[in-house]
Design an enzyme around this catalytic site. Structure first.
Site, PDB file in Angstrom:
ATOM      1  CD  GLU A   1      -0.337  -5.487   5.886  1.00  0.00           C
ATOM      2  OE1 GLU A   1      -0.360  -6.073   4.803  1.00  0.00           O
ATOM      3  OE2 GLU A   1      -0.628  -4.283   6.025  1.00  0.00           O
TER       4      GLU A   1
ATOM      5  CG  HIS B   1      -3.155  -3.740   3.384  1.00  0.00           C
ATOM      6  ND1 HIS B   1      -2.235  -3.003   4.104  1.00  0.00           N
ATOM      7  CD2 HIS B   1      -3.816  -2.848   2.610  1.00  0.00           C
ATOM      8  CE1 HIS B   1      -2.346  -1.724   3.799  1.00  0.00           C
ATOM      9  NE2 HIS B   1      -3.301  -1.600   2.897  1.00  0.00           N
TER      10      HIS B   1
ATOM     11  CB  CYS C   1      -0.980  -0.045   1.177  1.00  0.00           C
ATOM     12  SG  CYS C   1      -2.360   1.099   1.015  1.00  0.00           S
TER      13      CYS C   1
END
Lengths: 221, 76
Positions: free
Chosen positions: A196, A194, A85
């Protein structure tokens, strides 16, 4: 195995990135924007957020942070770097990756569980996936429209450097549905979604994102 | 000391959603006939006489503008 996670003023997802690193079995090392030392890490994650408040352009100020001088030099020497991002925006501003990210074409912030296809499973961050594998990980951005000139886009496609692509509709106007790309060597990867945030079933849409971090651990082992 | 102005605008081929939003708002003001708006950035730099044009060009090209998506002009 030590994986650095950079914190800029305005980073939001550094803790989640560090957590994903640990879940994948590596040691996370906090790196600070004002400290040029990489503390002998084996890889670096540039996390999501709004570094320097997104002033000027997303990632434009972060690119000149002391830590980035070291990250850019190390990435050019082959250090694995993942930009997520805002981290992707920083990589583009740093010219470690071509192109740029502009405001979503529909002008709204997007926050959703996004279906993606892995088009390159040979980078330092994607070996755990199969080429063509479909995964779901969160997407959340206001300026996620990937743009580059036609020549650059053709080059990315021809060299297999589109790493992940949006499926089931383009969420932000990215050219050719590009969600993430890599450099020519494959050690530097940037993507808007994302991974994560998708490493534990309890707190994400699933664990499809963990592969990015497991890939790195496998490549470095 | 001199005042230097740098104007930065998105390249013509790059979509400008903010400009489009402004076009829509202008219509709601009851003003018709404005068919397009391109939003940009305007920088005013106070610089010493020792800063030459080449240096100003480098500042604009590396930080004030992203040449991948933006054009800039410098007025001294």
């Amino acid at each position: 195995m030590r994986v650095g996670v950079v914190t800029f003023p305005g980073s939001l997802d550094d803790r989640d990135a560090a957590r994903a690193v640990r879940i994948a079995g590596a040691e996370s090392v906090a790196l600070w924007h004002a400290d040029p030392s990489l503390h002998e890490v084996d890889a670096v994650v540039l996390p999501g957020g709004f570094s320097y408040g997104d002033y000027l352009r997303c990632g434009a100020i972060a690119r000149f942070a002391p830590v980035m001088e070291s990250v850019i030099a190390a990435a050019n020497d082959g250090l694995p770097v993942l930009g997520i991002c805002n981290g992707f925006q920083v990589l583009c501003e740093s010219h470690l990756l071509p192109g740029a990210l502009i405001r979503n074409d529909h002008r709204k912030f997007v926050c959703k569980e996004q279906l993606l296809r892995v088009d390159n499973a040979a980078t330092a961050w994607t070996t755990e996936y199969r080429e063509g594998q479909e995964i779901v990980i969160p997407l959340k951005n206001g300026e996620g429209g990937y743009v580059a000139d036609e020549h650059t886009l053709d080059e990315l496609e021809a060299e297999g450097r589109v790493v992940v692509r949006y499926l089931n509709g383009n969420p932000n106007g990215s050219q050719r549905d590009i969600a993430g790309i890599c450099n020519a060597a494959g050690n530097v990867v940037g993507l808007m979604p994302h991974p994560e945030h998708a490493v534990e079933a309890l707190t994400g849409p699933g664990t499809d994102g963990l592969g990015f971090f497991l890939s790195l651990v496998g490549v470095l082992a | 000391m001199a005042r230097v102005v740098v104007d930065v605008v998105l390249k013509p081929e790059i979509l400008d959603p903010q400009g489009q939003a402004i076009v829509g708002a202008l219509g709601r003001l009851g003003v018709h006939g404005v068919t397009d708006v391109r939003q940009g950035k305007h920088f005013e730099l106070d610089v010493d006489d020792s800063v030459d044009d080449e240096t100003l060009g480098r500042l604009a090209d590396t930080l004030l503008a992203n040449p991948v998506i933006e054009n800039f002009t410098i007025r001294r």
